[in-house]
Design a protein around this motif. Structure first.
Motif, mmCIF file in Angstrom:
data_model
loop_
_atom_site.group_PDB
_atom_site.id
_atom_site.type_symbol
_atom_site.label_atom_id
_atom_site.label_comp_id
_atom_site.label_asym_id
_atom_site.label_seq_id
_atom_site.Cartn_x
_atom_site.Cartn_y
_atom_site.Cartn_z
ATOM 1 N N GLN A 142 0.828 -1.473 -0.226
ATOM 2 C CA GLN A 142 -0.101 -0.065 -0.060
ATOM 3 C C GLN A 142 0.584 1.659 -0.040
ATOM 4 O O GLN A 142 0.685 2.041 0.741
ATOM 5 C CB GLN A 142 -0.701 -0.563 1.485
ATOM 6 C CG GLN A 142 -1.760 -1.593 1.271
ATOM 7 C CD GLN A 142 -3.018 -0.571 2.432
ATOM 8 O OE1 GLN A 142 -3.557 0.323 3.422
ATOM 9 N NE2 GLN A 142 -2.833 -1.727 3.273
ATOM 10 N N ARG A 185 -6.638 -1.503 -1.502
ATOM 11 C CA ARG A 185 -7.071 -0.626 -2.647
ATOM 12 C C ARG A 185 -5.634 -0.723 -3.253
ATOM 13 O O ARG A 185 -5.404 -1.132 -3.544
ATOM 14 C CB ARG A 185 -6.779 1.170 -1.433
ATOM 15 C CG ARG A 185 -5.505 1.292 -1.750
ATOM 16 C CD ARG A 185 -5.639 2.214 -1.017
ATOM 17 N NE ARG A 185 -3.467 2.976 -0.943
ATOM 18 C CZ ARG A 185 -3.319 4.457 -0.938
ATOM 19 N NH1 ARG A 185 -3.350 4.713 -0.340
ATOM 20 N NH2 ARG A 185 -1.247 4.030 0.175
ATOM 21 N N ASP A 186 -6.624 0.310 -4.812
ATOM 22 C CA ASP A 186 -5.856 -0.068 -5.855
ATOM 23 C C ASP A 186 -4.493 0.463 -5.191
ATOM 24 O O ASP A 186 -4.240 1.521 -5.407
ATOM 25 C CB ASP A 186 -5.787 1.056 -7.044
ATOM 26 C CG ASP A 186 -7.307 0.345 -7.531
ATOM 27 O OD1 ASP A 186 -7.336 -0.795 -7.670
ATOM 28 O OD2 ASP A 186 -8.369 0.780 -8.869
ATOM 29 N N PRO A 236 -0.981 2.363 -6.664
ATOM 30 C CA PRO A 236 -0.166 2.366 -7.417
ATOM 31 C C PRO A 236 0.794 2.500 -8.555
ATOM 32 O O PRO A 236 1.491 2.608 -8.839
ATOM 33 C CB PRO A 236 0.542 4.602 -6.796
ATOM 34 C CG PRO A 236 0.939 3.683 -5.561
ATOM 35 C CD PRO A 236 -0.300 1.731 -5.227
ATOM 36 N N HIS A 244 -3.943 1.207 -15.292
ATOM 37 C CA HIS A 244 -4.798 1.935 -16.377
ATOM 38 C C HIS A 244 -4.551 1.157 -17.841
ATOM 39 O O HIS A 244 -4.646 1.519 -18.720
ATOM 40 C CB HIS A 244 -5.434 3.307 -16.848
ATOM 41 C CG HIS A 244 -3.597 4.377 -16.764
ATOM 42 N ND1 HIS A 244 -3.538 3.915 -15.735
ATOM 43 C CD2 HIS A 244 -3.562 5.176 -17.316
ATOM 44 C CE1 HIS A 244 -2.423 5.632 -15.524
ATOM 45 N NE2 HIS A 244 -2.298 5.975 -16.972
ATOM 46 N N ALA A 246 -13.056 11.860 -3.180
ATOM 47 C CA ALA A 246 -12.105 11.082 -3.617
ATOM 48 C C ALA A 246 -11.038 10.306 -3.098
ATOM 49 O O ALA A 246 -11.186 9.035 -4.090
ATOM 50 C CB ALA A 246 -11.274 11.236 -4.502
ATOM 51 N N ALA A 247 -10.643 10.550 -1.859
ATOM 52 C CA ALA A 247 -9.409 9.570 -1.132
ATOM 53 C C ALA A 247 -10.109 8.490 -0.746
ATOM 54 O O ALA A 247 -10.557 7.563 -0.715
ATOM 55 C CB ALA A 247 -8.733 10.525 0.148
ATOM 56 N N VAL A 303 -13.221 7.120 -1.886
ATOM 57 C CA VAL A 303 -13.120 5.686 -2.802
ATOM 58 C C VAL A 303 -12.105 4.987 -3.410
ATOM 59 O O VAL A 303 -12.150 4.389 -3.698
ATOM 60 C CB VAL A 303 -14.009 6.001 -4.329
ATOM 61 C CG1 VAL A 303 -14.476 5.899 -5.203
ATOM 62 C CG2 VAL A 303 -15.371 7.135 -4.013
ATOM 63 N N ARG A 304 -10.827 5.372 -3.415
ATOM 64 C CA ARG A 304 -9.627 5.300 -3.821
ATOM 65 C C ARG A 304 -9.051 4.201 -2.948
ATOM 66 O O ARG A 304 -8.328 3.162 -3.484
ATOM 67 C CB ARG A 304 -8.697 6.426 -3.674
ATOM 68 C CG ARG A 304 -7.508 5.747 -4.716
ATOM 69 C CD ARG A 304 -6.547 6.643 -5.178
ATOM 70 N NE ARG A 304 -5.879 7.945 -3.894
ATOM 71 C CZ ARG A 304 -6.240 9.316 -3.570
ATOM 72 N NH1 ARG A 304 -7.332 9.696 -4.080
ATOM 73 N NH2 ARG A 304 -5.892 9.494 -2.511
ATOM 74 N N GLU A 305 -9.159 4.007 -1.694
ATOM 75 C CA GLU A 305 -8.614 3.850 -0.801
ATOM 76 C C GLU A 305 -9.475 2.520 0.026
ATOM 77 O O GLU A 305 -8.983 1.993 0.773
ATOM 78 C CB GLU A 305 -8.031 4.691 0.164
ATOM 79 C CG GLU A 305 -7.479 5.700 0.135
ATOM 80 C CD GLU A 305 -5.839 6.906 0.204
ATOM 81 O OE1 GLU A 305 -6.377 6.180 2.334
ATOM 82 O OE2 GLU A 305 -5.658 7.510 0.466
ATOM 83 N N SER A 334 -12.329 0.015 -0.087
ATOM 84 C CA SER A 334 -12.164 -1.272 -1.002
ATOM 85 C C SER A 334 -13.273 -1.733 -0.525
ATOM 86 O O SER A 334 -14.321 -2.365 -1.066
ATOM 87 C CB SER A 334 -11.701 -1.980 -1.118
ATOM 88 O OG SER A 334 -10.824 -2.706 -0.333
ATOM 89 N N TYR A 385 -21.560 5.514 -6.266
ATOM 90 C CA TYR A 385 -20.791 3.903 -5.150
ATOM 91 C C TYR A 385 -21.833 3.060 -3.780
ATOM 92 O O TYR A 385 -22.832 4.069 -3.287
ATOM 93 C CB TYR A 385 -19.683 4.088 -4.685
ATOM 94 C CG TYR A 385 -18.751 4.426 -5.305
ATOM 95 C CD1 TYR A 385 -17.260 3.749 -5.548
ATOM 96 C CD2 TYR A 385 -18.374 6.643 -5.647
ATOM 97 C CE1 TYR A 385 -16.843 3.909 -6.962
ATOM 98 C CE2 TYR A 385 -18.079 6.861 -6.587
ATOM 99 C CZ TYR A 385 -16.710 5.822 -7.270
ATOM 100 O OH TYR A 385 -15.770 5.562 -8.452
#
Length: 764
Positions: A139, A169-170, A172, A176, A303-304, A306-308, A310, A320
């Motif tokens: 992470q 989380r995704d 980095p 994409h 935004a954080a 959603v990104r972090e 799951s 969401y």
């Protein structure tokens, strides 16, 4: 400067499948459907397993590592999550690679990280085959040296490095890019969710054997979350009634709550924690709604979040959904920490959702806030009383029909209207009438010309139409007239979103026109009602419109069209009758008339008996007169088409409207003439395949082309010219040209006439 990393070599031939992976625990639940995907994914450069805490990421990777054939040596690195430091991370990676059998230097200098990464990439490139690197709980922050270093390894080791990342989380790692080139395999929260078979195996490890439906219920309650299932199973071991435990199990279970609060909620910064708690009242959220509930400061964290996190799953178009068990825990914490904030949050959510056209969600939040009156005002204002009554495919929350306030507002008519509609859904006519009387009195106190009064009157009329259409047709027609008067005073733009209202109104008006003998007007109303009912998704209204249209065709003597319309009325997905209704009696009369046209009086008598049973339960003078006429016709058909009394005298003696007699008399004469010319009469019911065909009249002067038949078929489905063009991939002008040709060949000038004529000629 980093110490030089020599050429990578595999020491000896020892390639144990698990490499440096930890030992597989005994409690692993076999999940071959996912290990298959991992086995395929590791043939490519990057595999990502992303899921919340307790989703079973590590367990899955361990099962794969210990049971599947790997493409090369396996190096397993257990990271420190967000606390990972470069000075610890890279030595761990190099150490794991060495333990996997690769000949790499034992010491590195972390201060020279870019050089170390470059040297490591160069040495791994010299390796004779691929190497698998698992990074568990990886992470790093986006743009951090660790993230950039691992991305660099991936970029410079194509065909060599097979990276498997396990994270909450995704990671980095420029995912994409891999998606565009199909070089990344992803397993996410939904993929990791246990299915029923896997949940059954997990419960069996704890000695729990429950029915399949109980397993399914538990799996649904936990969203298939591995930790939730495991914690539930541990609790069930101590319960004497595991099935009852499952029925009551939720996220506020002590074990679940403690786990998620410690592992997730307490680790969040204050702003993120506040955002999670305030948005927990929502079933789904987007950024704008989150800001509305939490304020700009907390909203900046969306935004954080959603990104972090799951535990938050995308459901499309920027919306969401929070994992069910986590949402339960958040709501419990919100109630405990700030109980006075719960109802205001629901009201703010309802206001935003209502403004954005999400009526059902808005009503659900108002009910959760205990604000019945505001829910009623919103429903009536949005002309949505039909959704409460079930007149459309769109439905309002079931909570509406489960609760009625003990005392209604003495000033506003909307709560009484909503209560009346709920009583109607419950089939409580007495309570429905009482609330309608209260609503009528309160509506009379509103200024007559204002928009609110018109909307209330329309809602009142819709409830009355729905209540009266089966048991009191005359009163239903009066309610339909009131509805039409209200509709005329409302903006047409808003009405287009509520086809259930004109569908009900036109069906009732058409039925009244049919009974008055105004057949052309009835045909227009019923056809319009049929189309509106289709737009509303109301199968019962479509069925009743079709039955009345079939009766109309029978009264005209067009028995082939009547037969086809009656058949359409009873074909799925249209609903069957669950109780005796007038339209069911009408259907039996149509069938009896068609059977007489086929010279099958035995069948006709059977249908008349069934119609009589309906009419005894729901008396109807109009239908009873038709039944009497059909009984006389049946006797005449049994005599070979010969009547003892002139048919004109029999028809004239009936109590049918005089305007209708001029149509019915020729139809009866034609029917008996047809029977006499046929020469044979079947007194007993026949198998459907052996029933004689109805006599055809005339034929088109020219044969219709295949495309003209295509257009004609869609015409019979009440499709517009534009809809036909879209479905057949034609221009609108081309469709119009085909229609003109169809009209010419069938010798008609209108759509309805073309469809009717085509049915008579068996072209459809």
């Amino acid at each position: 400067m980093a110490e030089s990393v020599g050429p990578a070599r595999v020491r000896g031939q020892n390639r144990a499948p698990a490499g440096t992976a930890p030992a597989a625990p005994a409690w692993l639940v076999p999940r071959p459907r996912l290990t298959d995907r991992l086995a395929r994914g590791v043939l490519g450069p990057l595999t990502v397993i992303v899921g919340p805490v307790g989703a079973g990421k590590t367990a899955l990777a361990l099962e794969w590592a210990h049971t599947r054939r790997l493409p090369g040596p396996l190096a397993w690195v257990t990271c420190d999550g967000r606390a990972e430091q470069s000075g610890v991370f890279w030595p761990r990676v190099v150490g794991a690679l060495r333990e996997a059998g690769l000949d790499l230097p034992e010491t590195v200098t972390p201060e020279a990280e870019p050089l170390l990464v470059a040297a490591l990439a160069a040495d791994l490139n010299e390796l004779g085959g691929p190497v698998v690197l698992v990074l568990d709980d990886f992470q790093p922050a986006p743009g951090s040296p660790i993230a950039e270093g691992v991305s660099s390894l991936l970029r410079h080791l194509p065909g060599v490095l097979r990276l498997v990342v396990l994270a909450r989380r995704d990671p980095p790692l420029h995912l994409h890019r891999g998606r565009l080139t199909s070089e990344v395999t992803e397993l996410r929260t939904d993929d990791l969710a246990f299915d029923d078979r896997e949940a059954t195996a997990l419960l069996a490890q704890h000695g729990i054997d429950v029915p399949k439906q109980t397993v399914s219920a538990l799996r649904r309650r936990t969203d298939g979350w591995a930790a939730g299932l495991r914690l539930a199973a541990m609790s069930m071991e101590r319960r004497s009634d595991p099935e009852r435990f499952v029925a009551q199990f939720a996220g506020d279970d002590e074990a679940i709550a403690s786990y998620l609060i410690e592992e997730v909620l307490d680790l969040q910064p204050d702003g993120m924690r506040r955002l999670l708690l305030t948005t927990s009242v929502l079933d789904r959220m987007n950024a704008e709604l989150a800001v509305e509930l939490s304020g700009e400061d907390a909203g900046q964290h969306f935004a954080a979040l959603v990104r972090e996190n799951s535990f938050l799953q995308p459901v499309g178009q920027g919306w969401y959904r929070c994992h069910q068990m986590f949402a339960d825990v958040l709501r419990m914490c919100l109630r405990h920490e700030t109980p006075g904030l719960v109802a205001p949050l629901h009201r703010r959510a309802a206001a935003w959702l209502g403004e954005h056209g999400l009526l059902a969600d808005a009503v659900r939040h108002l009910l959760a806030a205990g604000d019945w009156d505001q829910a009623a005002r919103l429903i009536v204002d949005r002309l949505a009383i039909g959704q409460v009554l079930g007149l459309t495919r769109l439905r309002l929350p079931d909570e509406l029909t489960r609760q009625l306030p003990e005392q209604l507002s003495a000033q506003d008519p909307e709560p009484a209207l909503l209560a009346a509609s709920v009583a109607r859904v419950r089939d409580d006519d007495q309570l429905c009438c009482r609330h309608l009387r209260l609503a009528e009195r309160l509506i009379a106190e509103l200024p007559a010309g204002e928009d609110r009064a018109v909307r209330c009157r329309l809602a009142h009329s819709v409830i009355r139409m729905d209540q009266l259409r089966s048991r009191a047709p005359e009163e239903a027609r009066a309610a339909a007239a009131d509805a039409e008067a209200a509709l005329a005073r409302l903006p047409q733009a808003g009405l287009s979103q509520h086809p259930e209202i004109p569908a009900l109104t036109l069906m009732i008006r058409g039925g009244g026109e049919l009974r008055a003998g105004a057949l052309k007007a009835a045909e227009a109303s019923l056809t319009g009602g049929l189309k509106a009912a289709g737009a509303a998704g109301n199968g019962a209204l479509r069925r009743d419109c079709l039955v009345d249209l079939a009766l109309l065709e029978a009264l005209r003597g067009r028995f082939r069209g009547a037969d086809e319309l009656a058949a359409q009325a009873t074909q799925p997905p249209l609903p069957a009758w669950t109780v005796a209704e007038r339209s069911q009696g009408s259907l039996h009369l149509v069938r009896a008339w068609v059977d007489l046209a086929r010279a099958e009086p035995g069948r006709a008598r059977h249908e008349l008996t069934r119609a009589d049973a309906v009419l005894r339960a729901m008396p109807d003078v109009f239908l009873s007169e038709i039944a009497s006429l059909l009984a006389w016709l049946a006797t005449a058909v049994e005599r070979g088409g010969t009547a003892v009394v002139p048919i004109g005298d029999v028809v004239a003696a009936s109590r049918l409207p005089r305007t209708l007699l001029r149509t019915v008399a020729p139809a009866c004469v034609s029917l008996l003439d047809s029977v006499r010319h046929r020469g044979t009469v079947s007194a007993a019911p026949q198998h459907a395949a052996a029933r004689p065909a109805l006599t055809l009249v005339g034929a088109p002067a020219e044969r219709l082309s295949a495309r003209e038949r295509d257009v004609l078929g869609r015409l019979a489905q009440m499709m517009t010219t534009e809809e036909i063009a879209e479905e057949l991939y034609l221009s609108v002008n081309t469709v119009k040209t085909h229609l003109k040709s169809v009209y010419r060949k069938l010798a008609v000038t209108r759509r309805s006439a073309a469809v009717r004529r085509a049915r008579e000629l068996q072209l459809l």
